[in-house]
Design an enzyme around this catalytic site. Structure first.
Site, PDB file in Angstrom:
ATOM      1  N   VAL A 115      23.111  13.678 -14.820  1.00 41.08           N
ATOM      2  CA  VAL A 115      22.893  13.234 -13.445  1.00 41.08           C
ATOM      3  C   VAL A 115      22.404  11.793 -13.522  1.00 41.08           C
ATOM      4  CG1 VAL A 115      21.618  13.546 -11.297  1.00 41.08           C
ATOM      5  CG2 VAL A 115      22.351  15.559 -12.604  1.00 41.08           C
ATOM      6  N   ASP A 116      23.241  10.860 -13.065  1.00 47.38           N
ATOM      7  CA  ASP A 116      22.895   9.437 -13.026  1.00 47.38           C
ATOM      8  C   ASP A 116      22.509   9.078 -11.597  1.00 47.38           C
ATOM      9  OD1 ASP A 116      23.848   9.609 -15.588  1.00 47.38           O
ATOM     10  OD2 ASP A 116      25.386   8.075 -15.373  1.00 47.38           O
ATOM     11  N   VAL A 117      21.406   8.363 -11.441  1.00 52.66           N
ATOM     12  CA  VAL A 117      20.865   8.105 -10.105  1.00 52.66           C
ATOM     13  C   VAL A 117      20.892   6.614  -9.772  1.00 52.66           C
ATOM     14  CG1 VAL A 117      18.909   8.468  -8.559  1.00 52.66           C
ATOM     15  CG2 VAL A 117      19.341  10.102 -10.421  1.00 52.66           C
TER      16      VAL A 117
END
Length: 246
Positions: free
Chosen positions: A9-11
């Protein structure tokens, strides 16, 4: 030992995104980070690879949001992005993350990373992002745009400093769904006794199984991002496939 799969999960700006070859401005949004993290947890993930891209690019921070999500999860979290000094490291460790990955600072601050590895041991992994330039593998920092030196020299230094784990990304593969750079990963694994987490390019279940074959060479994990978000296969399918390998 079962091959480990870490869904990513890249934010960016509070949203879950994927990039193409790690380039700022290529973001494609996939909803909220909490939704993504809970989805992977529900599908059987034991680990989450959780990245603050704004911090990695030196343009802000999603720390509070990511810390809150980390505390809500029941699975192990590998936290990374913008961890470059004692303050940001302590903040990351305080979230309860099982492991913290350090990239740019491991290239630019050799004495500091040596001390961090000595103090925190297996809680620290080093992100090594590389790009092939003029026939040489060069390490990349600051959101993969600055040069951090020759891969093999950097690897030898960090290995001698006792780094417990390396996360290895061929930048040209990241977010492209074109398959991992298996030769590079095997070469890096052969140059260190530390385990390797493969990152970048995964597109099919065959890609995952192809890497899992090399567990005995030191490649014990893989990070998967876009392939899951683009429904190339499900996390449950990938977990089942590697479990059958034993």
């Amino acid at each position: 030992m079962t091959f480990t799969i870490l869904p990513a999960v890249d934010v960016v700006n509070g949203q879950a995104v994927r990039l193409d070859q790690g380039e700022a401005g290529t973001e494609k949004s996939y909803g909220t980070p909490l939704e993504s993290a809970l989805r992977w947890q529900e599908q059987g993930a034991e680990w989450l690879h959780f990245v603050d891209l704004d911090a990695a690019f030196n343009r802000g921070s999603n720390h509070e949001l990511m810390a809150e999500i980390t505390r809500q999860l029941d699975i192990k979290v590998e936290l990374t992005g913008g961890i470059r000094d004692d303050a940001s490291l302590e903040r990351a460790l305080a979230t309860g993350a099982t492991r913290v990955n350090i990239g740019t600072a491991a290239l630019e601050k050799p004495e500091w990373i040596a001390d961090v590895i000595r103090r925190h041991g297996e809680k620290i992994a080093v992100d090594i992002a590389v790009r092939l330039e003029n026939g040489e593998w060069r390490t990349k920092g600051n959101g993969w745009v600055s040069d951090g030196g020759d891969l093999w020299e950097v690897l030898e230094r960090l290995d001698s400093q006792g780094c417990s784990r390396f996360v290895v990304t061929d930048v040209s593969k990241d977010g492209t769904l074109t398959g991992p750079n298996v030769d590079l990963l095997r070469d890096v694994a052969a140059a260190t006794d530390a385990p390797i987490v493969a990152s970048g390019g995964i597109s099919t279940l065959e890609d995952v199984l192809g890497l899992a074959k090399y567990q005995d060479e030191g490649i014990d994990s893989v990070i998967i991002g876009k392939a899951l978000y683009e429904h190339r296969f499900t996390l449950a399918e990938a977990l089942e496939a590697v479990e059958k390998l034993g």
